[in-house]
Write a protein that holds these residues in place. Structure first.
Motif, PDB file in Angstrom:
ATOM      1  N   ARG A 138      45.417  89.358  94.064  1.00 13.62           N
ATOM      2  CA  ARG A 138      44.036  89.783  93.777  1.00 13.62           C
ATOM      3  C   ARG A 138      43.892  91.303  93.870  1.00 13.62           C
ATOM      4  N   VAL A 139      44.572  91.918  94.828  1.00 12.08           N
ATOM      5  CA  VAL A 139      44.547  93.387  94.930  1.00 12.08           C
ATOM      6  C   VAL A 139      45.173  94.003  93.690  1.00 12.08           C
ATOM      7  N   LEU A 140      46.326  93.462  93.276  1.00 14.88           N
ATOM      8  CA  LEU A 140      47.000  93.950  92.078  1.00 14.88           C
ATOM      9  C   LEU A 140      46.123  93.780  90.847  1.00 14.88           C
ATOM     10  N   SER A 141      45.460  92.642  90.743  1.00 18.13           N
ATOM     11  CA  SER A 141      44.582  92.389  89.596  1.00 18.13           C
ATOM     12  C   SER A 141      43.448  93.404  89.526  1.00 18.13           C
ATOM     13  N   MET A 142      42.856  93.696  90.663  1.00 17.46           N
ATOM     14  CA  MET A 142      41.761  94.671  90.689  1.00 17.46           C
ATOM     15  C   MET A 142      42.247  96.069  90.313  1.00 17.46           C
ATOM     16  N   SER A 143      43.453  96.419  90.748  1.00 13.45           N
ATOM     17  CA  SER A 143      44.011  97.725  90.396  1.00 13.45           C
ATOM     18  C   SER A 143      44.263  97.831  88.901  1.00 13.45           C
ATOM     19  N   CYS A 146      29.949  90.966  84.887  1.00 15.33           N
ATOM     20  CA  CYS A 146      29.861  91.175  86.341  1.00 15.33           C
ATOM     21  C   CYS A 146      28.420  91.100  86.834  1.00 15.33           C
ATOM     22  N   GLN A 147      27.482  91.444  85.965  1.00 11.85           N
ATOM     23  CA  GLN A 147      26.078  91.426  86.354  1.00 11.85           C
ATOM     24  C   GLN A 147      25.402  90.088  86.065  1.00 11.85           C
ATOM     25  N   THR A 200      37.733  86.169  91.074  1.00 11.09           N
ATOM     26  CA  THR A 200      36.274  86.155  91.075  1.00 11.09           C
ATOM     27  C   THR A 200      35.753  87.477  90.535  1.00 11.09           C
ATOM     28  N   LEU A 201      34.750  87.416  89.684  1.00 11.90           N
ATOM     29  CA  LEU A 201      34.141  88.632  89.155  1.00 11.90           C
ATOM     30  C   LEU A 201      33.502  89.436  90.287  1.00 11.90           C
ATOM     31  N   PRO A 202      33.732  90.744  90.316  1.00 12.26           N
ATOM     32  CA  PRO A 202      33.063  91.561  91.331  1.00 12.26           C
ATOM     33  C   PRO A 202      31.608  91.794  90.956  1.00 12.26           C
ATOM     34  N   ALA A 229      32.188  97.020  89.834  1.00 17.21           N
ATOM     35  CA  ALA A 229      32.723  97.154  88.481  1.00 17.21           C
ATOM     36  C   ALA A 229      32.480  98.551  87.926  1.00 17.21           C
ATOM     37  N   LEU A 230      31.306  99.118  88.204  1.00 17.59           N
ATOM     38  CA  LEU A 230      31.007 100.483  87.760  1.00 17.59           C
ATOM     39  C   LEU A 230      31.917 101.485  88.466  1.00 17.59           C
TER      40      LEU A 230
END
Length: 341
Positions: free
Chosen positions: A142-147, A199-200, A215-217, A222-223
């Protein structure tokens, strides 16, 4: 007691205990570790061997000290921005590793990614270092995905704006043409803005991909992803802009970097050797001499790729040593806990 990993259920010792009784997993992990330590030195040797160090030295000597210091300063800022990508992942997953561990880890991964490929630096090295600090594979994923999303969301939105509004001038005769580039820009903006809107407003927030839940942040996160991703790409282009002649147009340099980066990803050549140079020369040779373009790109590689890689190799060894010490301390603490009668 809270262990170094920080999150309940993710202690260093519990992860090790979970794998007891699974000899196949332990042997597979040892084999992968051995392959990793063989692969990295080989890739580093090939990188060093394929570089013309005399050419690099001559290119750097052609710049004033102030220009080189400015380029180094922007490089430091860019790496700091990229390293903060994993702090977003830290907030997203709520793992307990402190920023003082996350930032140098991400710096090392980024330097290795740029020079040796994303599979080595972005994936293999990230999984190894985070797992050594006690994070579960699902959390690391999940950390890798967010990066990755942060990096490419910034790219998509920035390239979308540049291409849509015609800020990148293509040489005459290019097949794609200005209209085609605008269409690509609009498509990129649709994708980027679509992610932000999802995301919104999306009613469905989670998906399971290969057993990993994503999961969508929230929109503010996201901004932040979009802003940091775009800022890092802008800083990378600024380094090349500083090293080029004064008549260079910054939006054009930024746009060319966007195109050359995609070309480098498609060709799977570590550090994009030769690909970035070919794209820049093709798109700028009608505005400035090939010599000045090549010199700027050699300087860019030396300052943004090679110099951080030297530092990253040292930091990596320190991280490995500290991770080993943390695991040893955690094991001692666990052995000293009183056992139930």
């Amino acid at each position: 007691m809270r262990h170094p990993a920080g999150r309940p259920g993710e202690s260093l010792v519990s992860n090790a205990d979970d794998k007891q009784g699974k000899p196949a997993w332990r042997w597979a992990k040892r084999l992968l570790t051995l392959c990793f330590f063989i692969l990295v030195p080989v890739l580093l040797f090939m990188l060093v061997k394929n570089l013309d160090w005399q050419e690099v030295s001559q290119a750097l000597r052609g710049y004033s000290t102030s220009i080189l210091l400015a380029a180094v300063g922007v490089t430091v800022l860019s790496y700091a921005v990229y390293s903060s990508f994993d702090l977003i992942g830290r907030a997203y997953t709520q793992h307990g590793l402190p920023a003082r561990q996350v930032l140098p880890l991400t710096f090392v991964c980024y330097a290795f990614t740029l020079n040796l490929s994303s599979w080595v630096g972005g994936v293999a090295l990230r999984y190894r270092l985070y797992s050594r600090l006690g994070l579960k594979v699902s959390t690391i994923t999940r950390v890798l995905s967010m990066s990755l999303i942060t990096n490419w969301l910034g790219y998509i939105l920035l390239a979308g704006v540049l291409f849509t509004f015609g800020l990148l001038k293509l040489p005459e005769g290019w097949a794609i043409g200005a209209t085609g580039l605008r269409i690509i820009g609009l498509a990129l903006l649709v994708v980027g803005i679509g992610y932000l809107l999802a995301c919104q407003f999306s009613s469905r927030r989670s998906w399971t991909i290969r057993g990993h839940e994503l999961t969508l942040p929230a929109l503010p996160m996201a901004l932040l992803q979009a802003g940091l991703g775009a800022l890092n790409w802008s800083l990378m282009a600024l380094i090349i802009y500083l090293l080029l002649p004064e008549d260079a147009f910054y939006p054009t340099i930024l746009g060319i970097l966007m195109i050359s980066s995609i070309a480098g990803v498609i060709t799977h050549i570590p550090a994009g050797l030769g690909v970035i140079e070919a794209v820049f020369i093709a798109m700028l040779q009608h505005e400035m001499s090939k010599g000045s373009i090549v010199a700027a790109l050699i300087g860019y590689r030396a300052i943004y790729f090679l110099l951080p890689l030297v530092v990253a190799c040292v930091v990596y060894l320190v991280l490995e040593k500290r991770a080993k010490k943390l695991r040893q301390n955690a094991g001692q603490e666990n052995s000293e806990e009183p056992r139930p009668a």
